[in-house]
Write an enzyme that holds these catalytic residues in place. Structure first.
Site, PDB file in Angstrom:
ATOM      1  N   LYS B  84      45.991  38.511  35.723  1.00 14.55           N
ATOM      2  CA  LYS B  84      47.358  38.680  36.669  1.00 14.55           C
ATOM      3  C   LYS B  84      48.310  39.716  36.012  1.00 14.55           C
ATOM      4  CE  LYS B  84      46.349  34.975  39.048  1.00 14.55           C
ATOM      5  NZ  LYS B  84      46.066  35.084  40.528  1.00 14.55           N
ATOM      6  N   GLU B 106      55.154  33.268  43.507  1.00 16.09           N
ATOM      7  CA  GLU B 106      54.339  31.862  43.489  1.00 16.09           C
ATOM      8  C   GLU B 106      53.325  31.871  42.169  1.00 16.09           C
ATOM      9  OE1 GLU B 106      53.000  34.395  44.879  1.00 16.09           O
ATOM     10  OE2 GLU B 106      50.877  34.306  44.276  1.00 16.09           O
ATOM     11  N   SER B 373      38.248  35.723  33.589  1.00 14.42           N
ATOM     12  CA  SER B 373      39.396  36.050  34.243  1.00 14.42           C
ATOM     13  C   SER B 373      40.978  35.749  33.217  1.00 14.42           C
ATOM     14  CB  SER B 373      39.913  35.635  35.516  1.00 14.42           C
ATOM     15  OG  SER B 373      39.382  34.175  35.860  1.00 14.42           O
TER      16      SER B 373
END
Lengths: 264, 389
Positions: B84, B106, B373
């Site tokens: 991210k 969010e 991830s």
């Protein structure tokens, strides 16, 4: 001539501004919706907005979100709402406008939706999440069936107002603030300045909405626009009523109180 | 810039934010052509985030599965613990460049929230994160981290109290505070230009993989597998390989309790075309166009939409999307813990689960790359409960 055009013509002759209430179709149920529409018309509502309940109303605050949830819980859906409109039309010629999010139309079938609107007597639709960039296809279909697609502008629109209102039909929905729907104590936008800018781009009737919660606010903004839209403040009365009679009484009183200040 | 991927994408957004979206696109285009901006972004990716991340040959796992060679792209080793940050950093740098004083985001699993709070702390911007109340409970570790980094975490109670509702609330807040606020979108979704921007900021993953695999194996992989919620880590690793047709691209979606139940989030497998959060894409909706409540054990995959570029890759048959259940993901989680000593995020475990399925069927000379991830510290409590550890 579209009922909306006729209404604005008539109001101009009488030197009145339009009172446009918004309720969610099916909140608390579709029978009450029929009675509410008729009662509001008698109380002075000039055009009535019916919200099609949706699971994810991006442009709405808590009041209308909850209203949508109530209607959905009670089984409201487009096909039933179309029948409700038919029922209303048996008793009234009040101009009716759907407020509907785009996915509802898309899933239903764009042409099917617009054709039914035309058939049951809906005069216009407002789509809060469809900007002009995405309107090409639906404008053609709406024109084909004579249903108006209401142009919508916000205080941030600025130079976009020209393109948005170009060839616009019905009225311009002028969102009063940067924000979502919901009762407000005051509106910080300079409404006079805002409405003047809009008038420079279009001669269409200007309807001001979002946050207008009482007759005082309606009176304050009346000189600058042609119509006042009231949504959440009315929905609150619908939510607070203990039974149908009380709901209709409270809403009717509220609507006539606002219409009063829009006369003369 | 084209905001469409075939028929998918677009800008189905409230009028209030349209000028801001247009300005964002203009500023983004200027920024990525500005050498100084790119240099600064790369500097922080290297020195602060810790890139480039390893492409690790998981020898134990490969031997255990008895088939192809499995490589893990270690996005879990990034600062903040997931992919991210690649995107949050890029968007916050852009926000700063545009003179915005406040960022909002969010978050589902909390990793994007943490990444945004991290970048906001670094560049001295006010930060508010919107998180579903259900997610706040199941990813509590990340909530503490966000607050510690100085962000305000707002619980979203509307709707289902998960990721889709957090996006709704963030968008409503953005409309309210449009003048001074930059919305840092955490996944490859939303109205244009977000899907393009997020993909561009995440493609560093795929670009590195290409370089690394050619160095190690002298050829491209046969399969690339990544989990798909909104689709940011997957589009990041897929994108540089889209033109390399011999590389199969597989996205693993959350099948929750099973795609034949109503408890899943397998958007591409079971969804239909619709409009959600500003984009035309596949969504999980009922026959009336109401968006369905979704479920997955993983907060980050618990989303009824998917990035429009994935919808397009599915439509043209370039990528395949497979459903992976909670149970399969939890089993994969434990396999990686025990064979390689790596605790993966439950989201990434979905990609691992797909690898565990197909690797044994492939020849030993095949190469499979799995995008790891994120790391799974945030998930150990949940998994421990499920497995009574």
């Amino acid at each position: 001539m579209n009922r909306i055009d006729e209404k604005f013509k008539l109001l101009k002759e009488k030197n009145q501004k339009a009172m446009i209430p918004f309720i969610t179709a099916g909140d608390p149920d579709l029978d009450t919706t029929v009675d509410l529409v008729i009662a509001m018309e008698h109380a002075g509502a000039d055009i009535i907005e019916l919200g099609i309940p949706y699971s994810d109303p991006l442009a709405d605050g808590v009041t209308i979100q909850q209203s949508s949830t109530r209607a959905l819980k009670n089984g409201a859906k487009i096909s039933k709402i179309m029948n409700t409109v038919k029922e209303i039309r048996e008793k009234s010629q009040v101009p009716l406008v759907y407020l509907v999010y785009y996915n509802s139309i898309f899933k239903y079938g764009m042409e099917k939706f617009i054709e039914e609107c035309s058939r049951v007597g809906i005069d216009a639709i407002i789509i809060p999440d469809l900007p002009i960039e995405e309107r090409k296809d639906i404008i053609d279909v709406a024109d084909k069936y004579g249903v108006y697609l209401i142009p919508l502008i916000a205080p941030t629109s600025k130079e976009r107002i020209k393109t948005i209102t170009n060839n616009g039909k019905g009225f311009v929905y002028c969102v009063s603030t940067t924000g979502v729907t919901g009762v407000r104590k005051e509106i910080s936008t300079n409404i006079e300045e805002y409405m003047n800018i809009v008038s420079q781009y279009t001669k269409m009737p200007k309807a001001l909405g979002f946050g207008i919660s009482n007759a005082e606010m309606a009176k304050e903004f009346k000189p600058y626009c042609d119509a006042i839209i009231v949504g959440s403040a009315i929905i609150k009365k619908v939510a607070e009523g203990k039974n149908k009679e009380e709901v209709i009484e409270n809403v009717t009183k509220f609507v006539s109180g606002i219409k009063e200040v829009l006369i003369g | 810039m084209n905001g469409r991927f075939g028929k998918f994408g677009g800008q189905y957004a409230p009028e209030t934010i349209m000028n801001v979206l247009i300005e964002l696109e203009t500023e983004y285009e200027k920024a990525i052509k500005d050498e100084k901006f790119i240099e600064e972004y790369k500097y922080y990716l290297k020195e602060y985030v810790g890139r480039e991340t390893p492409l690790y040959y998981a020898e134990n796992l490969s031997k255990k599965l008895g088939g192809a060679k499995v490589y893990l792209k270690r996005e879990d080793l990034n600062h903040t613990g997931a992919h991210k940050v690649n995107n949050a950093l890029g968007q916050v740098l852009l926000a700063r460049r545009m003179g915005k004083k406040r960022v909002i985001a969010e978050t589902g699993a909390g990793q994007h929230g943490v990444a945004t709070a991290t970048a906001a702390a670094m560049f001295d911007l006010e930060c508010e994160i919107f998180m579903g109340e259900e997610d706040i409970e199941r990813q509590a570790l990340n909530v503490v981290r966000m607050r510690m980094l100085g962000a305000k975490v707002t619980a979203v109670t509307s709707g289902t109290g998960t990721l889709k509702d957090a996006v709704n609330e963030a968008m409503r807040n953005w409309v309210e505070e449009i003048d001074n606020t930059f919305y840092v979108m955490g996944t490859a979704a939303g109205p244009h230009p977000y899907p393009v921007m997020v993909r561009d900021f995440q493609r560093v993953i795929g670009d590195e993989v290409k370089k690394q695999i050619l160095e190690k194996e002298g050829r491209l992989p046969d399969y690339i597998i990544a989990c798909v919620g909104g689709g940011s880590n997957s589009i990041g690793i897929f994108y540089p390989f889209i033109e390399d047709k011999e590389v199969a691209l597989i996205g693993a979606e959350a099948a929750g309790l099973g795609v034949d139940t109503d408890q899943h989030a397998a958007t591409i497998t079971k969804g239909s075309v619709g409009v959600l959060h500003g984009m035309m894409t596949y969504v999980l909706q009922d026959e009336d166009g109401q968006i369905m409540p979704v479920y997955s054990i993983s907060a980050g995959l618990d989303y009824p939409g998917v990035g429009p570029e994935h919808a397009y890759l599915k439509e043209i048959g370039r990528a395949e999307y497979v459903p992976i259940t909670d149970k399969e993901a939890v089993d994969a989680f434990m396999v990686l813990c025990r064979t390689e000593g790596i605790i993966p995020a439950i989201e990434s475990s979905h990609a691992l689960a797909e690898a565990i399925k197909i690797v044994p069927t492939l020849d030993k000379d095949k190469i499979v790359v799995v995008n790891l991830s994120g790391r799974g510290d945030k998930d150990v409590d949940t998994i421990a409960k499920v497995l009574s550890i």
